[in-house]
Design a protein around this motif. Structure first.
Motif: not given
Lengths: 357, 357, 357, 357
Positions: C126-147
């Motif tokens: 499950a350590r592989e999921t780190i990569a998803r957390v990083v990408a997801g955290a960037i995705a969240k920042q874009i999503l926050a810009k559209v509310g």
């Protein structure tokens, strides 16, 4: 592997002598009012029997839309369409059932799949390109809304090569003659050359030049999907194509960098380049100049004369094909080149919406 | 759009002056024993500073594998790798921060993305191709197991064109000289031509020819992903490439069909063709003959001389770049051409496993 | 098959005990100013050793960006990143080299690939999921810009199930306790349950609920890529997940249509629905209401107690694993669920730009 | 986004009241002899009017193949097919043209695309699933050749839940009754429950259980495309589905790890597991045990009773739909669940050919 495009995706189906040819366009934006006449017009430019220098087969090539268009408008849902086959002389091909014709796909299809539909070339027939012409004609209509126009023309037939660049020609004259060359003098020479090939039961190749005007700055993906790489891929996927070049192309290899570089200048119309060896593309991305390119077509392989070959048991055999075939594909390939260019450009138009948020 | 391939997929990353260049290969079969030396050997063929006719930048270009290889073998899991950047003179580029150099990607990147990493061309630098060379070197090792060999060489520099076809050359001699032309006499002329360009602070283009031997019948997808369309797409995605042709190519357009057709003959080695204008591909599918093609490179745009251009405020400006640059990319591009061909071929090898059950 | 997403694409790499875990994000729009602290904060929520109820392994899990970010902004080019591995006790796994642990991926990987990296589960960790957390955290920042905001929390541990819906909870309290349940009373029960499992050298499963607010009308593709189908696919791709439901979910199967239908009403804030059994998605497309869903996690398979199994020679064997393992993955899986939801939503945000021209 | 699958790819088209429903299957291996009767049999299981508990619309749902099949065999070329629409009462929907029915896709389609085909739900109609049934029936035939069988059945209607697992049932009895539940006693209760819903002009949901036997070890991609993630994605893409679980599913969250782990044992038939909480999948890859899963369907939204809603001008309106509709979709959804499972499995069968060279 019968899908073309990344956002605006055409999946094509059909064989020469099956039920018909068609496709599904997925990813077409909703709300586009389709001009069916424009689509039929491009089909008419591609269809057989249109002039004395093309095959005399008669196929109406009328497109029927099966889905995705409602009250004349695209719905954002898949646009399926078909052109039903007619005027098939499937029995003409019975003699060729077990024969591998030279430079055709008979041998390679059979070895790849262990089977093939031998009637009229089956899936390998250039008749498949009808699906591309339909999808391309829709793509053109979308592109026209953002100011992009695509025009192709025949610039060489056999050794007869138009000496002028597209800049020196009036491309509006392209449809004025049956060979689709906008220079009347050269058009006549080309027509004569094709007729000569036909009389010899032989075939002749040539070049088609394509030009896209109005492409704004910023289309194209900079690494693998460079705008010209996608254009080249599109063109090399057309039957009988042997080469692709854009901008200065193969001749540009002989220039020095100081001759080849396109100097930026500020003009009233914004930033322009003095020359356009780049063919409107720098670093894989359009720069606002005209995009232009050449596509090389071999002489097609179907000859109406005696030839040596082998059959599927690897026995020597002599064939002497009959039937109705084009001595030169180029005039009918002009709308195909335009269609494939349109598919590439509409895809990059849509992709360009994703550059920034 | 930084992924190449359908089954064996390279996703590339990195900028010229960032942390490094690398990629992830997904879809590589498990159990392949990797020969790292062969990979480094191809990197050495691409690296700067390797001879008097290339840039004098020194970059070791040592690949580090980050995942997917365990006890020397591929695991079926993604193979990530990086080549860390060194010897960067990022400050060399400070003067160019706001300048749009002619025929570079500066202008188009900035317009497309609203931003760009100006240092050394950033992502548009040909240094990105390192990732392709690594992936291609792995692809070559897989292909070698099924008997496929790929060899590219420089066949033209400026107007100096090797008059022989690949059949008349001993390709094993390609690495015997610094320009990577297997004909020693022409190699010397080409080297002199490159040196001349260097002395003039100018650049020169040319052709690379690629040959793949041992490709069995049946690779390639017959409609859009014709084997040559995928090869063309691959080559046109290399920096500075302006054109692609395979088999008879552009010259083939001048032959008649009866001259161009490749007659099948039965031989002791199975079915062969008398001639090979088809370049080993018929109907988009390999036919067992050699696959060969030409790739046209323009003279690169970075000149170490004064040039007129504009800056990002669209003001006229004169630039006079300094630094360490190649007068001709062709010798270093040979392994890149091979790598891209290998990526295409390994993909079609894997796809061919899916033709039948 | 290590790429997730259609437009905003994460390709992940890495093994538990290899050089590191990382990925390449391709298709991220240019010009996004990245807040690295927010990314690290999500990594800290996922990392081991963060509390008494997680494994005591200490891994700093610091992300290093390798490309695609310049002067703090995304460039439209691929964003590569890595989290280098530390604190590896690879030798802990030597005993397990030839063992197929029950309900792990040891057996299936070995049979699929003929090889596996046995250290710490290799790629199946499950350590592989780190990569998803990083990408997801960037995705969240874009999503926050559209509310759009995404929040997940633990809603069940073993048989202890939070009886309130997300509407009745203050999700801002989620991070107030180590189990990430926004109800303090239930949080304490859950923590006790996890501690009990730990004392028994056993493990316990449960549910995570995810909620996305602010999703506008029109995200989601109506046929195969329904918004909830993409969410379900994303969640089912997380290690140990056994089920997914959205809106009324499995319980909704027991309602009648007249109870289940969400009645549209006009409000001051526009069109709303009285109830939200639809989970904010109708016909696969978001309708402007909250999107919510549950993800079922099994008790993880690594038990620190004696178990019967077989080795690679198919001999019976008893294992008694030692080491540092979580008795319950749920608290650490909360940011992973959020990340995967963010990847799906950012993709559909970008796709929604292509609905019309 | 109307394409499903990675290697064996179905692109679907069509609307409920357009010309027809159909699709193109690309990537089907060549040389498969198709049994058309088996395809029609699955269509008959899905078609309306088949029993007293389904809608009384009569649609023959006869599939016509348009390409890709020659002399009864697949050719490796795209298989296009259509089911032409009949018995359409498009005018039945005129009243609904401007209405947003509750919990339908009317509102979301209109907002997403700015237009919609209102007739019979247009593209959002479950009639679209015909295309999946055809493709799935072909996939089943390929799977049968490698020993894989797929069977689904109704395991719950409303609150009536079959208390036995698939292991305790004789699945061969599934087609013995009109509700497709292999337990006759429960089948009768379910039928009564559906008839009750019909009498109330209401609808009822439930569960379908799917089982695949004979899946060999090694199918599934271990990270994002876990076998169960692809299955879940497939099921969640079916109209009215609200949840998916496999193996122990949601109930498994309440077991401890020592209860949940499946112990490997060596048997005469090779390696097996004592229990199968894993649902035949470990680490995303099949382990040779039965693959089984549940799919939750909501009660469908079309009620033949008065309901409050809004129209496209956002005015309150009362609707009272007439027409011929199912009170419960589950009996007719059984072949759809099987078809989607078959599409996933055939894809992973083909992918598994690429694990090693």
């Amino acid at each position: 592997m019968n899908t073309f495009g990344k956002i605006f995706r055409l999946t094509s189906f059909g064989e020469s002598h099956g039920r018909g040819i068609g496709g599904i366009i997925d990813g077409c934006p909703a709300g586009i009012e389709l001009d069916i006449d424009l689509i039929q017009k491009d089909l008419a430019r591609r269809k057989p029997g249109q002039s004395k220098i093309t095959t005399q087969r008669k196929e109406p090539d009328h497109v029927e839309f099966l889905s995705g268009v409602f009250e004349g408008k695209t719905q954002g849902t898949p646009i399926a369409f078909a052109i039903w086959n007619r005027d098939q002389h499937s029995k003409d091909y019975n003699d060729l059932k077990d024969v591998f014709r030279p430079s055709h796909a008979d041998y390679t299809y059979t070895k790849k799949y262990g089977t093939r539909d031998h009637r009229g070339g089956g899936r390998s027939s250039a008749r498949e390109t009808i699906a591309r012409v339909v999808a391309g004609a829709i793509a053109k209509q979308i592109l026209a809304k953002v100011g992009v126009q695509i025009q192709a023309y025949v610039s060489q037939v056999g050794e007869i090569k138009l000496p002028k660049s597209y800049k020196e020609l009036n491309l509006a004259l392209t449809e004025e003659n049956i060979v689709r060359c906008p220079d009347q003098e050269y058009a006549e020479k080309m027509i004569a050359r094709i007729e000569e090939a036909g009389r010899n039961h032989d075939t002749v190749g040539g070049l088609i030049t394509g030009v896209a005007t109005g492409v704004p700055v910023g289309w194209g993906e900079p690494v693998f999907n460079k705008l010209h790489a996608d254009l080249g891929f599109a063109m090399l996927g057309i039957n009988a194509v042997k080469g692709f070049e854009y901008g200065s192309g193969f001749d540009g290899t002989k220039l020095s960098g100081s001759e080849h570089n396109d100097i930026f200048v500020k003009t009233e119309d914004g930033v322009k380049t003095k020359t356009n060896h780049s063919g409107g593309i720098q670093g894989g991305i359009s720069n606002g100049e005209d995009v232009y390119f050449n596509v090389a077509f071999k002489p097609i392989a179907t000859l109406l004369k005696e030839q040596q070959t082998i059959d599927k048991n690897e026995n020597d055999i002599t064939i002497n094909p009959k039937g109705r075939h084009d001595p030169c594909v180029l005039p009918r390939a002009v709308p195909i080149v335009e269609a494939m260019a349109a598919l590439v450009l509409v895809d990059h138009y849509l992709l360009s919406k994703l550059n920034t948020i």
